[in-house]
Scaffold this active site. Sequence first.
Site, PDB file in Angstrom:
ATOM      1  N   GLY A 113       0.783  -1.477  -0.143  1.00 32.33           N
ATOM      2  CA  GLY A 113       0.117  -0.110  -0.113  1.00 32.33           C
ATOM      3  C   GLY A 113       0.844   1.343   0.131  1.00 32.33           C
ATOM      4  O   GLY A 113       0.582   2.033  -0.887  1.00 32.33           O
ATOM      5  N   ASP A 114       1.697   1.574   0.962  1.00 33.45           N
ATOM      6  CA  ASP A 114       2.400   2.839   1.092  1.00 33.45           C
ATOM      7  C   ASP A 114       3.875   2.456   0.843  1.00 33.45           C
ATOM      8  O   ASP A 114       4.740   2.588   1.711  1.00 33.45           O
ATOM      9  CB  ASP A 114       2.251   3.373   2.505  1.00 33.45           C
ATOM     10  CG  ASP A 114       2.833   4.866   2.614  1.00 33.45           C
ATOM     11  OD1 ASP A 114       3.016   5.498   1.536  1.00 33.45           O
ATOM     12  OD2 ASP A 114       3.039   5.194   3.743  1.00 33.45           O
ATOM     13  N   LEU A 115       4.221   1.702  -0.339  1.00 29.21           N
ATOM     14  CA  LEU A 115       5.600   1.437  -0.563  1.00 29.21           C
ATOM     15  C   LEU A 115       6.271   2.704  -1.160  1.00 29.21           C
ATOM     16  O   LEU A 115       5.923   3.071  -2.222  1.00 29.21           O
ATOM     17  CB  LEU A 115       5.685   0.337  -1.540  1.00 29.21           C
ATOM     18  CG  LEU A 115       6.979  -0.177  -2.067  1.00 29.21           C
ATOM     19  CD1 LEU A 115       7.747  -0.699  -0.970  1.00 29.21           C
ATOM     20  CD2 LEU A 115       6.918  -1.414  -3.030  1.00 29.21           C
TER      21      LEU A 115
END
Length: 191
Positions: A27-29
């Site tokens: 998701g928040d890579l």
Amino acid sequence: DWRWLVSVARRLAEVVQHVHALGHIIGDLNPNNVLVHADGRVVLVDCDSYQIRFRGMLHPCAVAMPEFCPPELHGAPLSTTARTRNHDYFSLATLIFHTLILGRHPFAAVKTSAAEPASLTEQIAKLAYGYASGAPDNTPDAAVFNQLPKPLQRAFHDAFRSEHKRPTARGWVDALVQLERQLVACPQEPA
């Protein structure tokens, strides 16, 4: 050196592949959530933002760094949007590009007007990938990008120009293993 950077990029793709194999979405890579040890090991941190399915219930990832977020999620209500592996593939490709092209963002090379350059998020929204047809000579780090094998250049093109053609984490692993096998140290400048 260059070999170390390629190895780090490959290991990052392997870590993403492993998380996906467990059924999760990162998701928040983004660079703030990736640690690289001196020996090249890659570790993901800030894992509380993962999208998890547990007992049939979706726990979405409510955040994303816009510069590493795929264009189809810009403006979407992230706290209620189900993410897919394909969304992570955009972020992964951006991080791999960032690693191999010496810290350059793939959407930083294009200027929409002489007066005011567009922001990275505007460039991403327009799919204005600055290296789409090879790097023009005046593009920052053009020499580095143009030295990449054509299949790797095409993989970046696919990742940043079409949401339906993004290479998977496994695809990046395979491409980067192939690049590692092709590397030959320069006798005048080993790095």
